[in-house]
Design a protein around this motif. Structure first.
Motif, short mmCIF file in Angstrom:
data_model
loop_
_atom_site.label_atom_id
_atom_site.label_comp_id
_atom_site.label_asym_id
_atom_site.label_seq_id
_atom_site.Cartn_x
_atom_site.Cartn_y
_atom_site.Cartn_z
N ALA A 1 0.83 -1.20 0.00
CA ALA A 1 0.00 0.00 0.00
C ALA A 1 0.87 1.25 0.00
CB ALA A 1 -0.92 0.00 1.22
N MET A 2 0.58 2.17 -0.91
CA MET A 2 1.36 3.39 -1.02
C MET A 2 0.72 4.49 -0.17
SD MET A 2 3.80 5.25 -2.04
CE MET A 2 4.63 4.30 -3.31
N ASP A 3 1.44 4.90 0.85
CA ASP A 3 1.01 5.99 1.72
C ASP A 3 1.90 7.19 1.43
OD1 ASP A 3 0.28 7.72 3.71
OD2 ASP A 3 0.92 6.45 5.38
N TRP A 4 1.33 8.22 0.84
CA TRP A 4 2.10 9.39 0.41
C TRP A 4 2.38 10.37 1.57
CZ3 TRP A 4 4.01 9.83 -4.56
CH2 TRP A 4 3.53 8.90 -5.48
N LEU A 5 1.83 10.06 2.74
CA LEU A 5 2.08 10.87 3.94
C LEU A 5 1.61 12.32 3.77
CD1 LEU A 5 5.60 9.49 4.89
CD2 LEU A 5 3.43 8.96 5.99
N TYR A 6 0.33 12.46 3.42
CA TYR A 6 -0.27 13.79 3.39
C TYR A 6 -0.27 14.39 4.79
CZ TYR A 6 -2.25 13.91 -1.34
OH TYR A 6 -2.43 13.98 -2.70
N VAL B 1 9.45 19.41 8.08
CA VAL B 1 9.24 18.28 8.99
C VAL B 1 7.75 18.22 9.36
CG1 VAL B 1 11.58 18.36 9.91
CG2 VAL B 1 9.79 19.72 11.01
N PRO B 2 7.24 17.04 9.73
CA PRO B 2 5.81 16.89 9.99
C PRO B 2 5.34 17.67 11.21
CG PRO B 2 6.88 14.76 9.76
CD PRO B 2 7.96 15.77 9.88
N ILE B 3 4.12 18.16 11.13
CA ILE B 3 3.41 18.74 12.28
C ILE B 3 2.46 17.67 12.82
CG2 ILE B 3 1.67 20.44 12.97
CD1 ILE B 3 2.87 22.33 10.89
N GLY B 4 2.40 17.55 14.13
CA GLY B 4 1.46 16.62 14.72
C GLY B 4 2.07 15.29 15.13
N PRO B 5 1.28 14.20 15.04
CA PRO B 5 0.04 14.05 14.26
C PRO B 5 -1.13 14.82 14.85
CG PRO B 5 0.46 12.06 15.53
CD PRO B 5 1.66 12.94 15.71
N ALA C 1 14.90 8.07 3.79
CA ALA C 1 15.10 8.36 5.21
C ALA C 1 14.11 9.40 5.70
CB ALA C 1 16.53 8.84 5.46
N LYS C 2 13.85 10.43 4.88
CA LYS C 2 12.89 11.47 5.27
C LYS C 2 11.48 10.89 5.35
CE LYS C 2 15.36 15.52 3.47
NZ LYS C 2 15.35 16.62 2.47
N MET C 3 11.14 10.02 4.41
CA MET C 3 9.82 9.40 4.41
C MET C 3 9.64 8.52 5.65
SD MET C 3 8.02 10.26 1.61
CE MET C 3 6.89 8.93 1.21
N GLU C 4 10.66 7.75 5.98
CA GLU C 4 10.55 6.87 7.14
C GLU C 4 10.49 7.67 8.44
OE1 GLU C 4 9.92 3.61 7.22
OE2 GLU C 4 9.69 3.99 5.08
N LYS D 1 7.14 7.56 11.03
CA LYS D 1 7.16 7.26 12.46
C LYS D 1 6.37 8.29 13.26
CE LYS D 1 11.61 4.84 12.35
NZ LYS D 1 13.04 4.90 12.73
N ILE D 2 6.39 9.53 12.78
CA ILE D 2 5.68 10.60 13.49
C ILE D 2 4.19 10.59 13.16
CG2 ILE D 2 5.43 13.12 13.67
CD1 ILE D 2 8.49 13.28 13.14
N LEU D 3 3.86 10.52 11.88
CA LEU D 3 2.47 10.66 11.44
C LEU D 3 1.67 9.36 11.51
CD1 LEU D 3 2.91 13.00 8.34
CD2 LEU D 3 2.23 13.62 10.67
#
Length: 547
Positions: free
Chosen positions: A174-179, A328-332, A450-453, A457-459
């Motif tokens: 499954a492709m999760d694009w990390l929106y 970098v991600p905000i949240g989740p 590496a950035k995706m992984e 982990k955060i989102l």
């Protein structure tokens, strides 16, 4: 070694020509369209705006030639440059048809294909698919999201018009694009906010306000707290903090389109507030992609809403010139109606529906081509290249040749990959997605991985869950009222933007209210009753994140 491969390919083509395996036609085909050596030439419309091979001759690349050697089919790829919905409707209205069409498995594009099937403009494949196991497997009921199966793939009884591409073979694929919302790390540090401490809609508002109050500038130009890409993509994804999905359960299993609910009003007024207070780029909903990209390259967007690959690509020049400015991600962030420990619900529905039109010159050749592309061998050829040339198999896994990996990594235009035949459209016809099962994307930049992984982990602290429940929107589209209702429903997105730009909350709600009345007058009450009756007792999507 190279000469041996060329001789083998020539021998294979000669053998197929002598055997006549692709000569002749059936089910609407005309002449065989055979060229020298007995090969068949077929035109494929790849209905994705922004795709294409540029100035590369897509049918002359090493991968295209290898496909031709395996199947006897020479492919001429045509690409859409404008609206995909307009294109699919245009080709059937004007009868300017390709042999094979492939395009989005959703929305107006899918509606156009369903309509073409009902109008007998597509080849019925039901009598042939037993001979093509890869194509048959991908459209088996258990391998297709249920609503899509009912609406399109299995909607024609004993007849079968559509092939289905790129649905994950397993959840692993499954492709999760990390929106999500992503902030420049240097800006978060500057205003003293840990992005992972931002969890609620109020937290997000306060964070954007703090960025605004910092009065940041880049080359004398203001930095917008929040922005996106062209035409508002994907600024509005904050909607998941207000409601779980497009059709909400009002209690007792009764569904209502979210446009008629208070959470939708709250969502609209939240964004109106962001815009009114200068927290959201006022051009976000109208700008072209080049303008959006230029703002990001200039470092003028603090928080970006989109999926991570697009953000990485758009910001790489600025990040290179300003180390430490990665997004970098905000949240989740909170999800309306979801427990904190719930896996993220993703409505993953393969990329493409592929059909053979009645204009096809050779249906059997088209099926042989598509069957090969949908096989594991075809998948590896299209995604990884030619074994021994582009990659080697090491311990059962594909490993990119350093020569090509380095060449592709150094080329920021993407032309080097297209010259070999990658990313020219074939990947959208490779059957079930096996990318991770077979060993992953061997061409992906290691820094990107590496950035995706890290973001994953955060989102996605609790992982993901691929939705298999019924989507009410697909049932609504089958209601007797839909043809009259659809034009009104199609205005929701534009009206939302109009409401966001309204001068007051009251004016915004009036704008929404006016469209609500119009929708009701064009058959909504009867259509939503149809939806509720047809979904009674069935599992319906109630939580969904963009993937």
């Amino acid at each position: 070694m190279r000469n041996k491969r060329i001789k083998a390919a020539a021998a294979l083509l000669a053998a197929m020509a002598m055997g006549g395996s692709l000569i002749g036609c059936s089910d609407g085909g005309g002449g065989g369209n055979s060229g020298d050596g007995g090969e068949v030439s077929l035109k494929i419309l790849h209905n994705w705006n922004g795709s294409g091979a540029g100035d590369v001759e897509a049918d002359l690349t090493p991968i295209a030639k290898a496909i031709q050697a395996k199947t006897g089919v020479k492919v001429k790829m045509d690409y859409t440059k404008g609206s995909e919905v307009e294109k699919v409707n245009q080709i059937f209205a004007t009868q300017d048809l390709p042999d094979i069409y492939t395009g989005p498995a959703w929305g107006g594009e899918l509606d156009g294909i369903v309509k073409a099937a009902r109008e007998d403009q597509l080849v019925d494949l039901s009598g042939k698919l037993d001979a093509y196991p890869n194509l048959s497997r991908a459209i088996a009921k258990e391998n297709v999201p249920p609503a899509l199966y009912e609406k399109a793939i299995g909607a024609f009884g004993d007849q079968s018009y559509m092939l289905f591409q790129n649905q994950p073979l397993t959840d692993k694929d499954a492709m999760d694009w990390l929106y999500g919302f992503y902030v420049r790390k240097d800006i978060a540090d500057q205003v003293g906010v840990d992005p992972q401490s931002v969890r609620t809609k109020d937290d997000l508002y306060a964070f954007l306000k703090k960025i605004k109050d910092a009065d940041l500038k880049e080359n004398g130009m203001p930095v917008f707290p929040l922005g996106g890409f062209s035409n508002g993509w994907a600024v509005g994804i904050g909607n998941t903090m207000f409601y779980g999905t497009e059709y909400m359960d009002q209690g007792g299993g009764t569904l209502e389109h979210v446009f008629f609910t208070k959470p939708y009003e709250d969502y609209t007024l939240y964004y109106r507030k962001l815009l009114a207070e200068g927290l959201l780029d006022p051009e976000a909903f109208t700008q072209t992609d080049p303008i959006a990209q230029e703002k990001i390259k200039q470092g003028r967007i603090a928080v970006l809403a989109a999926h991570l690959p697009a953000i990485i690509d758009a910001s790489k020049d600025y990040v290179k010139a300003h180390p430490g400015s990665d997004y970098v991600p905000i949240g989740p962030l909170e999800r309306a109606g979801a427990e904190p420990d719930r896996p993220v619900d993703l409505g993953i529905q393969g990329n493409n529906v592929t059909v053979i039109t009645k204009a096809c010159k050779n249906v059997d050749a088209a099926l042989k081509l598509l069957e090969f592309l949908a096989s594991e061998e075809g998948f590896k050829l299209v995604r990884y290249g030619i074994e021994g040339t582009h990659y080697d198999m090491v311990d059962g896994k594909p490993v990119a040749k350093a020569e090509f990996f380095d060449k592709f990594a150094a080329d920021t235009t993407g032309k080097a990959k297209k010259n070999e035949g990658f990313a020219t459209g074939f990947e959208d016809m490779t059957g079930q997605d096996r990318t991770n099962t077979l060993g992953g994307d061997i061409w992906a930049d290691q820094e990107r991985i590496a950035k995706m992984e890290s973001a994953r982990k955060i989102l996605r602290p609790n992982g993901i869950s691929v939705i298999s429940a019924y989507n009410a929107a697909d049932v609504m589209a089958k209601s007797p009222q839909w043809e009259e209702l659809k034009p009104s429903m199609d205005k929701i997105g534009d009206v939302w933007k109009e409401a966001v730009f309204a001068k007051s909350d009251e004016a915004a709600l009036d704008i929404i209210g006016a469209l609500r009345e119009q929708i009701k007058k064009t058959g909504y009450p009867e259509a939503i009753q149809y939806v509720n009756e047809n979904l009674k007792g069935k599992e319906v999507v109630q939580l969904q994140m963009p993937n």
